[in-house]
Design an enzyme around this catalytic site. Structure first.
Site, short mmCIF file in Angstrom:
data_model
loop_
_atom_site.label_atom_id
_atom_site.label_comp_id
_atom_site.label_asym_id
_atom_site.label_seq_id
_atom_site.Cartn_x
_atom_site.Cartn_y
_atom_site.Cartn_z
N THR A 110 0.83 -1.22 0.00
CA THR A 110 0.00 0.00 0.00
C THR A 110 0.86 1.27 0.00
OG1 THR A 110 -1.39 1.32 1.50
CG2 THR A 110 -0.13 -0.42 2.52
N ASP A 111 0.30 2.35 -0.52
CA ASP A 111 1.03 3.64 -0.48
C ASP A 111 1.16 4.16 0.95
OD1 ASP A 111 -1.60 4.43 0.01
OD2 ASP A 111 -1.66 5.96 -1.56
N GLU A 112 0.40 3.56 1.89
CA GLU A 112 0.44 4.06 3.28
C GLU A 112 1.79 3.81 3.93
OE1 GLU A 112 -3.12 3.44 5.60
OE2 GLU A 112 -4.34 3.28 3.79
N TYR A 163 -1.22 -0.42 11.24
CA TYR A 163 -1.47 -1.10 9.96
C TYR A 163 -0.35 -0.80 8.96
CZ TYR A 163 -3.18 -1.48 5.14
OH TYR A 163 -3.27 -1.74 3.79
N LYS A 201 2.65 -3.22 7.22
CA LYS A 201 2.83 -3.41 5.77
C LYS A 201 4.26 -3.00 5.36
CE LYS A 201 0.00 -4.49 3.16
NZ LYS A 201 -0.46 -5.84 2.72
P1 NAD Z 1 -9.86 -7.09 3.08
O1 NAD Z 1 -9.74 -6.79 4.54
O2 NAD Z 1 -11.13 -6.79 2.37
O3 NAD Z 1 -9.56 -8.66 2.84
C1 NAD Z 1 -8.53 -9.34 3.48
C2 NAD Z 1 -8.72 -10.84 3.25
O4 NAD Z 1 -7.63 -11.53 3.87
C3 NAD Z 1 -10.01 -11.40 3.88
O5 NAD Z 1 -10.62 -12.29 2.98
C4 NAD Z 1 -9.51 -12.13 5.11
O6 NAD Z 1 -10.33 -13.23 5.49
C5 NAD Z 1 -8.13 -12.61 4.64
N1 NAD Z 1 -7.21 -12.84 5.76
C6 NAD Z 1 -6.95 -12.03 6.82
N2 NAD Z 1 -6.05 -12.61 7.63
C7 NAD Z 1 -5.70 -13.80 7.08
C8 NAD Z 1 -4.80 -14.83 7.44
N3 NAD Z 1 -4.08 -14.76 8.56
N4 NAD Z 1 -4.69 -15.91 6.62
C9 NAD Z 1 -5.43 -15.99 5.49
N5 NAD Z 1 -6.30 -15.06 5.10
C10 NAD Z 1 -6.44 -13.96 5.88
O7 NAD Z 1 -8.63 -6.35 2.42
P2 NAD Z 1 -8.51 -5.68 0.96
O8 NAD Z 1 -9.02 -4.30 1.04
O9 NAD Z 1 -9.05 -6.63 -0.06
O10 NAD Z 1 -6.92 -5.59 0.83
C11 NAD Z 1 -6.16 -6.64 0.26
C12 NAD Z 1 -4.69 -6.27 0.28
O11 NAD Z 1 -4.49 -5.06 -0.45
C13 NAD Z 1 -4.15 -6.00 1.69
O12 NAD Z 1 -2.86 -6.56 1.76
C14 NAD Z 1 -4.08 -4.49 1.80
O13 NAD Z 1 -3.02 -4.10 2.65
C15 NAD Z 1 -3.80 -4.11 0.35
N6 NAD Z 1 -4.28 -2.78 -0.07
C16 NAD Z 1 -5.58 -2.42 0.15
C17 NAD Z 1 -6.04 -1.18 -0.30
C18 NAD Z 1 -7.48 -0.76 -0.11
O14 NAD Z 1 -7.83 0.39 -0.42
N7 NAD Z 1 -8.39 -1.63 0.32
C19 NAD Z 1 -5.16 -0.32 -0.98
C20 NAD Z 1 -3.83 -0.73 -1.18
C21 NAD Z 1 -3.41 -1.97 -0.73
P1 TYD Z 2 -10.44 4.30 5.12
O1 TYD Z 2 -11.49 3.86 4.16
O2 TYD Z 2 -10.46 3.71 6.49
O3 TYD Z 2 -9.02 4.08 4.41
P2 TYD Z 2 -7.53 4.54 4.86
O4 TYD Z 2 -7.57 4.96 6.27
O5 TYD Z 2 -6.75 3.28 4.67
O6 TYD Z 2 -7.15 5.63 3.93
O7 TYD Z 2 -10.53 5.87 5.28
C1 TYD Z 2 -10.37 6.75 4.18
C2 TYD Z 2 -10.38 8.17 4.71
O8 TYD Z 2 -11.67 8.46 5.26
C3 TYD Z 2 -9.40 8.39 5.86
O9 TYD Z 2 -8.86 9.71 5.74
C4 TYD Z 2 -10.25 8.31 7.11
C5 TYD Z 2 -11.60 8.84 6.63
N1 TYD Z 2 -12.79 8.28 7.32
C6 TYD Z 2 -13.74 9.13 7.89
O10 TYD Z 2 -13.61 10.37 7.84
N2 TYD Z 2 -14.84 8.58 8.49
C7 TYD Z 2 -15.01 7.21 8.57
O11 TYD Z 2 -16.04 6.76 9.18
C8 TYD Z 2 -14.03 6.35 7.98
C9 TYD Z 2 -14.18 4.86 8.03
C10 TYD Z 2 -12.94 6.94 7.34
#
Ligand code: NAD
Ligand code: TYD
Length: 342
Positions: free
Chosen positions: A125-127, A153, A157
């Site tokens: 992630t970019d975070e 988090y 990562k």
């Molecule tokens: P999510 O939370 O929706 O899904 C995570 C999945 O991983 C779930 O199905 C969960 O059951 C499974 N999981 C969790 N712990 C596990 C374990 N110990 N063993 C096996 N499976 C396990 O997450 P997401 O939003 O789909 O993100 C997927 C990946 O992409 C993550 O690594 C996250 O850091 C990365 N990512 C997410 C975003 C975003 O905006 N959602 C952006 C950039 C990167």
């Molecule tokens: P989020 O979807 O949790 O993603 P991330 O923290 O990984 O960027 O949140 C996106 C942005 O929205 C973040 O700046 C936090 C804000 N946010 C709120 O203002 N209210 C909310 O209830 C949530 C869940 C997020």
């Protein structure tokens, strides 16, 4: 190719499997997922019917289970989506983030070494770069920007990214890393900003915006992220990190107002609440490397993508109701009964 997708019952992994099992009928995909609260088998309903797919329930931290799976399946490629992914939960309880997001990655890479997996791809992630100031629009994250994580988090990562690069340097494991900006699209768990706000707006509830709502996120449609990962795995260079993003910076307030407008709701539903501790101010990705070296470009604009996502959430109320009621967890009991009897 035989490809292991970990965390494939989650938001991004689920979309990835839906797209790729159809696009590559000649490849075989196995999903390993622990089915935490974020894992939802209803997302994989169509994928489960496909001949080139198999599901395995399990934890990536479980060394003997992972070893057994790798020995039996002989994977060519492993793509690791499995993670604890919600910043607010990591502030409540960091431990599980370190276990899954760091130690789980180590277990997977050890198995990759032992069984000769050609490519381990870490979905990051970019975070990991921390944040940028709001007033410096000229600054963007590049692949060599120093890691400076803010939340448990993002720190977990970042730790995993360092470990992945160390396994490449020390053990010559064939690795790649993608660092993507915030994703939106279908099947996102309604704890994240966009699906949460759509649901609250629809129900006429207050929309809790943290702090002043001026924090900026760089939004990318999940389909574009999935394509980027697939391209990196097939065409990316071993040992390389690729930023993934589409120059779609929006403040949280802009996103929330767009949702309210699309639903014909009033802005007085917005409620400013206590800020998230350590809240990152701005994320912004420079995607030049993946664009020039691999030829990937996003296909979805935020303007149309957000409207489609709002529609998806309105039209897929059953998926959301089952998440809300906990009914989506029943699949786990049915699966465990089947396993016991087989
Ligand atoms: P999510 O939370 O929706 O899904 C995570 C999945 O991983 C779930 O199905 C969960 O059951 C499974 N999981 C969790 N712990 C596990 C374990 N110990 N063993 C096996 N499976 C396990 O997450 P997401 O939003 O789909 O993100 C997927 C990946 O992409 C993550 O690594 C996250 O850091 C990365 N990512 C997410 C975003 C975003 O905006 N959602 C952006 C950039 C990167
Ligand atoms: P989020 O979807 O949790 O993603 P991330 O923290 O990984 O960027 O949140 C996106 C942005 O929205 C973040 O700046 C936090 C804000 N946010 C709120 O203002 N209210 C909310 O209830 C949530 C869940 C997020």
């Amino acid at each position: 190719m035989k490809i292991l997708v970990t965390g494939g019952a989650g938001f991004i992994g689920g979309n990835f499997l839906q797209i790729m099992t159809e696009k590559y009928p000649e490849d075989f995909y196995v999903c390993l997922d622990k089915l935490t609260y974020a894992g939802n088998m209803e997302t994989l309903e169509e994928v489960l019917k496909r001949k080139n797919f198999r599901f395995a329930k399990g934890d990536i931290c479980d060394r003997s289970l992972v070893d057994d799976l790798f020995r039996k399946e002989k994977f060519d490629v492993v793509i690791n989506f499995a993670a604890e992914s919600h910043v607010d939960r990591s502030i409540e309880n960091p431990s599980i983030f370190l276990e899954t997001n760091v130690l789980g990655v180590q277990v997977l890479m050890d198995a990759c070494r032992k069984y000769g997996v050609r490519r381990f791809h870490q979905v990051s992630t970019d975070e990991v770069y921390g944040d940028l100031p709001l007033e410096r629009k000229d600054l963007l994250f590049h692949e060599d920007t120093p890691l400076k994580a803010s939340s448990p988090y993002s720190a977990s990562k970042a730790a995993a990214d360092l470990l992945v690069m160390a396994y490449h340097r020390t053990f010559h494991l064939g690795v790649t890393i993608s660092r993507c900006s915030n994703n939106y699209g279908p099947y996102q768990f309604p704890e994240k900003l966009i699906p949460l706000m759509i649901e609250k707006a629809r129900k006429g509830e207050k929309l809790p915006v943290y702090g002043d709502g001026r924090n900026v996120r760089d939004w990318l449609h999940v389909y574009d992220h999935c394509e980027a990962i697939d391209e990196i795995v097939r065409r990316g260079k071993e040992g390389e990190i690729y930023n993934v993003g589409g120059h779609n910076e929006r403040s949280n307030l802009e996103v929330v107002k767009t949702i309210l407008k699309a639903l014909g709701k009033e802005e007085n539903q917005i409620e400013f609440v206590k800020d998230r501790p350590g809240h990152d101010r701005r994320y912004a990705i420079c995607p030049d490397k993946i664009e020039s070296e691999i030829g990937w470009k996003p296909k979805h604009s935020f303007e149309t993508g957000i409207q489609e996502t709002i529609r998806w959430n309105l039209e897929n109320q059953q998926w959301l109701r089952h998440v809300e009621s906990g009914e989506y967890r029943q699949w786990i009991q049915r699966y465990e009964t089947l396993e016991k009897n087989s």
